[in-house]
Design an enzyme around this catalytic site. Structure first.
Site, PDB file in Angstrom:
ATOM      1  N   LYS A 294       0.805  -1.223   0.000  1.00 42.20           N
ATOM      2  CA  LYS A 294       0.000   0.000   0.000  1.00 42.20           C
ATOM      3  C   LYS A 294       0.840   1.276   0.000  1.00 42.20           C
ATOM      4  CE  LYS A 294      -4.222  -1.850   2.086  1.00 42.20           C
ATOM      5  NZ  LYS A 294      -5.264  -1.632   3.107  1.00 42.20           N
ATOM      6  N   ASP A 331      -9.960   2.888   2.139  1.00 43.32           N
ATOM      7  CA  ASP A 331      -9.988   2.425   3.534  1.00 43.32           C
ATOM      8  C   ASP A 331     -10.488   3.534   4.453  1.00 43.32           C
ATOM      9  OD1 ASP A 331      -8.989  -0.138   3.072  1.00 43.32           O
ATOM     10  OD2 ASP A 331      -6.912   0.517   3.215  1.00 43.32           O
TER      11      ASP A 331
END
Length: 501
Positions: A294, A331
């Protein structure tokens, strides 16, 4: 080449009854089927199976490929080459149009013997490399072609996408070559080969016979392989590990519900460069990013959503025209939706366990919502760096049992399947009103169990997973996500898994 189907079902089991049961299941889904005779427990079981096959309808309705691979070639058959040929001959007489004969056996047999024993069948001559890609593929192909078999197969364990694509190209260049990259890394390239006319992929009915195979059930129901073609758009998720991910079930359920011609595949990625170098050839339109990529992915982007840039981590990438990569982080919103109904975020004190990409999204989301963010991580320098970025506080492990928080959020992979027995924190360190674990597999992690025992409200990562996934789906497609269909697919998969334990 061997049939018109995109899927070749693999029937493999120790007993004749099991093989016939699998064959019946396979025939409901495809008309190209490999019969792994070498998986049967004995010569007697092989004979029992083939005798029952004689006179059965499948021999005219389906293309059957008989395989009796010996142990020296990576199979399970312990008998001699003579017995192997006898079984294959019996299979041809029983209705198998093709037989697969590995080069280890064919190289020791005179052509005249093969013609006498197996002349009524079509030969697929094969070579399997379970320890890695052979250095000289062209030489392997030339060796297999000696004796002029009807088709040849090269299967090799691949440790990178680059290797698997090299092998797949071999199959594209010549019609009568079955090229099969093996291993979890190679799964997407093996699947995507069925875009080409006359290509197929092996899918086991019950037992996987090679590394990285997708089951027949999943091929049909999750990946909709029968509908896959040159115009199918390709998406995926990259990570290491990746086999645990339920993103394919969720995202593909969304495509199916909206009748979108697209597929979403899992990519085991050791090195980002290997994956990014394959984007154009695989014709990937977008992908999800999970542990451990990420934060690393940000360095490879051509552009980034301002919020994702601020967080310094992305979980969603769109491949734009010219191969440009644009990143997002979904997220962020999913964290707020999970916690907001349970605690007033503004003014609350929240501990985050972890300091990686997922933790950064949680920290920035909570800080923007007005919470006081505390960070614990095994590497104190990473905890301090994240805490500074959100004007929060880094907390040492020793202080946790003496502190109180409105919520504790686990943003580490500790406790994720298959290591369900682990927890990032001990029960005595859970001094809070709410424990939220971003892990969704299993739904009830060890951390949540410890929280429940202390009477603390717990939140599974399932809802966060679905919210962030639906947001990704909408970014890629520009349509409203069928959230309920995606949720059902995830919950169904988790329930099946829980029943198997």
């Amino acid at each position: 080449m061997l049939g018109r189907d995109k899927i070749c079902a693999v029937v493999a089991g120790p007993k004749a009854e099991s093989m016939h049961r699998q064959l019946a299941r396979a025939l409901r889904e495809t008309r190209t089927i490999e019969l792994r005779l070498d998986w049967l427990a004995s010569d007697r079981e092989i004979t029992r199976f083939l005798k029952r096959l004689v006179g059965a309808k499948p021999r005219t309705a389906a293309i059957l490929i008989a395989t009796c691979r010996r142990r020296e070639a990576g199979g399970r058959y312990r008998g001699s080459i003579a017995k192997q040929l006898a079984h294959l001959s019996e299979a041809v007489r029983a209705g198998c149009a093709w037989y697969d004969l590995e080069i280890e056996s064919s190289s020791k047999c005179p052509a005249e013997l093969l013609e006498v024993m197996l002349g009524d069948g079509h030969e697929l001559r094969s070579a399997h490399f379970f320890r890695g890609m052979p250095k000289h593929l062209e030489g392997v192909v030339a060796g297999l072609k000696r004796g002029r078999p009807d088709a040849i197969k090269v299967a090799a364990q691949c440790e990178s996408l680059a290797e698997s694509l090299k092998l797949a190209r071999l199959g594209r260049r010549q019609r009568r070559i079955v090229a099969m990259p093996m291993g979890e890394v190679a799964l997407p390239a093996r699947f995507l080969a069925i875009r080409e006319r006359g290509r197929f992929v092996y899918a086991p009915v019950e037992n996987a016979t090679a590394p990285g195979q997708i089951s027949l059930e999943d091929m049909k129901n999750i990946y909709r392989a029968d509908d896959f073609g040159p115009r199918t758009e390709v998406y995926g998720v990259i990570g290491e590990p990746i086999g645990h991910s339920l993103s394919p079930q969720m995202q593909n359920a969304g495509f199916a519900a909206r009748r979108i011609n697209a597929v979403y595949l899992p990519f085991l990625v050791h090195e980002l460069g290997d994956f990014l170098g394959a984007l154009e050839e695989l014709r990937i339109r977008g992908f999800s990013v999970t542990i451990p990529h990420k934060e690393r992915m940000v360095r490879h982007l051509d552009g980034c959503d301002p919020l994702a840039a601020k967080i310094g981590a992305v979980n969603t990438v769109v491949v734009r025209g010219g191969g440009e990569l644009y990143g997002y982080n979904t997220d962020y919103v999913s964290v707020l939706r999970a916690l907001a109904p349970r605690i007033p975020l503004r003014g609350s004190r929240v501990l985050i366990a972890g300091a990686g990409g997922a933790a950064r999204a949680v920290a920035f989301a909570l800080a923007e919502a007005g919470a006081a963010v505390c960070v614990y991580a095994r590497r104190s320098e990473k905890a301090q760096s994240l805490a500074r970025a959100v004007d929060g506080e880094a907390i040492a492990r020793g202080r946790l049992r003496h502190e109180f928080f409105d919520a504790i959020v686990n943003a580490t992979p500790v406790g994720m399947y298959p290591n369900e027995g682990q927890s990032p924190l001990e029960a005595r360190e859970l001094n809070c009103r709410v424990v939220f674990d971003t892990i969704y597999r299993p739904r009830r992690t060890k951390l949540l169990e410890l929280g429940e025992r202390r009477g603390i409200e717990t939140v599974s990562g399932v809802e966060m997973f679905i919210v962030q996934g639906a947001a990704q789906w909408e970014i890629w497609t520009g349509e409203r996500a069928p959230v309920e269909a995606m949720r059902r697919a995830v919950v169904r998969a988790l329930e099946r898994e829980e029943k198997r334990r």
